[in-house]
Design a protein around this motif. Structure first.
Motif, PDB file in Angstrom:
ATOM      1  N   UNK A 110       0.824  -1.195   0.000  1.00 32.81           N
ATOM      2  CA  UNK A 110       0.000   0.000   0.000  1.00 32.81           C
ATOM      3  C   UNK A 110       0.862   1.249   0.000  1.00 32.81           C
ATOM      4  N   UNK A 111       0.526   2.201  -0.856  1.00 35.05           N
ATOM      5  CA  UNK A 111       1.019   3.550  -0.678  1.00 35.05           C
ATOM      6  C   UNK A 111       0.299   4.136   0.541  1.00 35.05           C
ATOM      7  N   UNK A 112       0.902   5.135   1.178  1.00 32.08           N
ATOM      8  CA  UNK A 112       0.285   5.693   2.394  1.00 32.08           C
ATOM      9  C   UNK A 112      -0.403   7.031   2.117  1.00 32.08           C
ATOM     10  N   UNK A 113       0.355   8.036   1.703  1.00 30.30           N
ATOM     11  CA  UNK A 113      -0.196   9.387   1.592  1.00 30.30           C
ATOM     12  C   UNK A 113      -1.208   9.493   0.456  1.00 30.30           C
ATOM     13  N   UNK A 114      -2.392   9.978   0.806  1.00 27.14           N
ATOM     14  CA  UNK A 114      -3.527  10.178  -0.093  1.00 27.14           C
ATOM     15  C   UNK A 114      -4.107   8.858  -0.627  1.00 27.14           C
ATOM     16  N   UNK A 115      -3.577   7.742  -0.149  1.00 27.43           N
ATOM     17  CA  UNK A 115      -4.203   6.440  -0.382  1.00 27.43           C
ATOM     18  C   UNK A 115      -4.850   5.967   0.909  1.00 27.43           C
ATOM     19  N   UNK A 116      -4.067   5.950   1.989  1.00 27.64           N
ATOM     20  CA  UNK A 116      -4.581   5.529   3.295  1.00 27.64           C
ATOM     21  C   UNK A 116      -4.853   6.704   4.229  1.00 27.64           C
ATOM     22  N   UNK A 117      -3.987   7.711   4.210  1.00 30.07           N
ATOM     23  CA  UNK A 117      -4.161   8.864   5.103  1.00 30.07           C
ATOM     24  C   UNK A 117      -3.816  10.146   4.362  1.00 30.07           C
ATOM     25  N   UNK A 118      -4.283  11.259   4.911  1.00 28.91           N
ATOM     26  CA  UNK A 118      -3.902  12.585   4.420  1.00 28.91           C
ATOM     27  C   UNK A 118      -3.422  13.398   5.612  1.00 28.91           C
ATOM     28  N   UNK A 119      -2.118  13.568   5.716  1.00 24.07           N
ATOM     29  CA  UNK A 119      -1.528  14.372   6.796  1.00 24.07           C
ATOM     30  C   UNK A 119      -0.630  15.453   6.177  1.00 24.07           C
ATOM     31  N   UNK A 120      -1.093  16.025   5.094  1.00 24.52           N
ATOM     32  CA  UNK A 120      -0.299  16.972   4.314  1.00 24.52           C
ATOM     33  C   UNK A 120       0.150  18.165   5.134  1.00 24.52           C
ATOM     34  N   UNK A 121      -0.742  18.721   5.956  1.00 22.71           N
ATOM     35  CA  UNK A 121      -0.405  19.923   6.724  1.00 22.71           C
ATOM     36  C   UNK A 121       0.726  19.642   7.701  1.00 22.71           C
ATOM     37  N   UNK A 122       0.637  18.519   8.403  1.00 22.73           N
ATOM     38  CA  UNK A 122       1.673  18.157   9.378  1.00 22.73           C
ATOM     39  C   UNK A 122       2.997  17.894   8.665  1.00 22.73           C
ATOM     40  N   UNK A 123       2.939  17.224   7.534  1.00 26.60           N
ATOM     41  CA  UNK A 123       4.155  16.918   6.780  1.00 26.60           C
ATOM     42  C   UNK A 123       4.852  18.191   6.323  1.00 26.60           C
ATOM     43  N   UNK A 124       4.085  19.148   5.813  1.00 21.52           N
ATOM     44  CA  UNK A 124       4.680  20.408   5.363  1.00 21.52           C
ATOM     45  C   UNK A 124       5.347  21.147   6.520  1.00 21.52           C
ATOM     46  N   UNK A 125       4.697  21.173   7.665  1.00 21.92           N
ATOM     47  CA  UNK A 125       5.273  21.842   8.834  1.00 21.92           C
ATOM     48  C   UNK A 125       6.556  21.149   9.281  1.00 21.92           C
ATOM     49  N   UNK A 126       6.555  19.821   9.244  1.00 19.71           N
ATOM     50  CA  UNK A 126       7.751  19.075   9.646  1.00 19.71           C
ATOM     51  C   UNK A 126       8.899  19.344   8.668  1.00 19.71           C
ATOM     52  N   UNK A 127       8.587  19.419   7.379  1.00 15.23           N
ATOM     53  CA  UNK A 127       9.616  19.731   6.385  1.00 15.23           C
ATOM     54  C   UNK A 127      10.207  21.120   6.626  1.00 15.23           C
ATOM     55  N   UNK A 128       9.345  22.082   6.910  1.00 12.33           N
ATOM     56  CA  UNK A 128       9.826  23.447   7.135  1.00 12.33           C
ATOM     57  C   UNK A 128      10.754  23.503   8.352  1.00 12.33           C
ATOM     58  N   UNK A 129      10.383  22.795   9.401  1.00  9.51           N
ATOM     59  CA  UNK A 129      11.209  22.758  10.608  1.00  9.51           C
ATOM     60  C   UNK A 129      12.531  22.059  10.329  1.00  9.51           C
ATOM     61  N   UNK A 130      12.482  20.925   9.612  1.00  9.94           N
ATOM     62  CA  UNK A 130      13.709  20.192   9.295  1.00  9.94           C
ATOM     63  C   UNK A 130      14.637  21.029   8.417  1.00  9.94           C
ATOM     64  N   UNK A 131      14.062  21.733   7.449  1.00 14.25           N
ATOM     65  CA  UNK A 131      14.864  22.588   6.572  1.00 14.25           C
ATOM     66  C   UNK A 131      15.594  23.655   7.388  1.00 14.25           C
ATOM     67  N   UNK A 132      14.897  24.247   8.318  1.00  9.81           N
ATOM     68  CA  UNK A 132      15.497  25.290   9.161  1.00  9.81           C
ATOM     69  C   UNK A 132      16.622  24.700  10.020  1.00  9.81           C
ATOM     70  N   UNK A 133      16.389  23.504  10.556  1.00 14.01           N
ATOM     71  CA  UNK A 133      17.431  22.865  11.371  1.00 14.01           C
ATOM     72  C   UNK A 133      18.698  22.602  10.568  1.00 14.01           C
ATOM     73  N   UNK A 134      18.528  22.136   9.330  1.00  7.97           N
ATOM     74  CA  UNK A 134      19.676  21.730   8.523  1.00  7.97           C
ATOM     75  C   UNK A 134      20.394  22.908   7.886  1.00  7.97           C
ATOM     76  N   UNK A 135      19.640  23.916   7.454  1.00  3.70           N
ATOM     77  CA  UNK A 135      20.241  25.016   6.684  1.00  3.70           C
ATOM     78  C   UNK A 135      20.376  26.315   7.466  1.00  3.70           C
ATOM     79  N   UNK A 136      19.623  26.448   8.549  1.00  7.61           N
ATOM     80  CA  UNK A 136      19.622  27.704   9.289  1.00  7.61           C
ATOM     81  C   UNK A 136      18.809  28.789   8.620  1.00  7.61           C
ATOM     82  N   UNK A 137      18.046  28.416   7.582  1.00  7.73           N
ATOM     83  CA  UNK A 137      17.233  29.368   6.836  1.00  7.73           C
ATOM     84  C   UNK A 137      15.776  28.922   6.820  1.00  7.73           C
TER      85      UNK A 137
END
Length: 235
Positions: A3-30
């Motif tokens: 099974x694929x997960x995102x948009x097949x079994x669940x939709x957690x797009x908002x949380x995923x985007x926020x986590x990406x933004x936080x991770x990007x800031x941690x890694x790049x400082x921007x």
């Protein structure tokens, strides 16, 4: 059954985007300006493109650092999954119905890294129906078709089943999922619940296209059509 997960079994797009933004800031400082679109791609590919379109010159350590940061950021937001996300209509009933078939092993083939995939499934009580240890995940730097074959090898190693294209069915929502199944020689049940239309899924080569997962008997019938009783008992 993979099974694929995102948009097949669940939709957690908002949380995923926020986590990406936080991770990007941690890694790049921007701050993150633009996130690369998912489009059925693995996190490893999304990470590289996101760094590139935001002007970051990548080095050998960027991917592992970003994956670690993404895992931490997503885990820190796990209590938001039920609030800001949702299980896709019919997903739990579909998993339960397929689990009743003789000899079926259910796992996932997802662009999401393993730790985050497990959190997504657990948040909505879907983890009890799949064996996450034999799946394929987004931190593994393989094309998705190759990752499907990696998952098949894991099933065979753990369960002793013959596991090949004749008895493997992928269920996903994107044209890229369909392409991966085609290349790997697996059967494909596409669900038009994501960003690919039913027409696009048909044109990509899906064996069967369903509008969603709300009709569990139709899904089971599709699985039966694409496999044989002997195949299902063999895995």
């Amino acid at each position: 059954m993979l099974w694929n997960i995102d948009l097949t079994l669940v939709d957690v797009t908002i949380v995923t985007r926020d986590a990406y933004a936080d991770a990007f800031r941690q890694v790049t400082g921007r701050p993150l300006v633009k996130l690369a679109p998912a489009m059925g791609r693995p996190d490893s590919e999304i990470i590289f493109e996101t760094l590139a379109i935001n002007g970051i010159v990548t080095g050998d350590d960027h991917l592992p650092r970003f994956i670690d940061a993404l895992a931490r950021s997503f885990a820190a937001r796990r209590k938001r999954l039920n609030k800001d996300g949702q299980v896709m209509p019919g997903a739990k009933e579909a998993l339960k119905a397929v689990a009743r078939l003789d000899g079926v092993v259910q796992s996932v083939l997802t662009g999401t890294i393993k730790s985050n995939a497990a959190l997504k499934l657990n948040a909505f009580g879907l983890d009890k129906y799949v064996d996450v240890e034999v799946g394929g995940y987004g931190e593994e730097v393989y094309p998705k078709a190759t990752l499907l074959q990696v998952a098949q090898g894991r099933v065979k190693a753990l369960y002793g089943f013959r596991c090949d294209g004749a008895n493997t069915v992928l269920i996903g929502d994107s044209a890229r999922d369909v392409q991966a199944a085609r290349i790997a020689g697996a059967s494909m049940i596409a669900v038009a619940s994501g960003r690919s239309t039913a027409t696009e899924l048909h044109e990509a080569g899906a064996d069967i296209v369903l509008p969603d997962l709300t009709d569990a008997p139709a899904l089971v019938a599709a699985v039966a059509h694409l496999t044989t009783p002997m195949d299902r008992k063999a895995g």
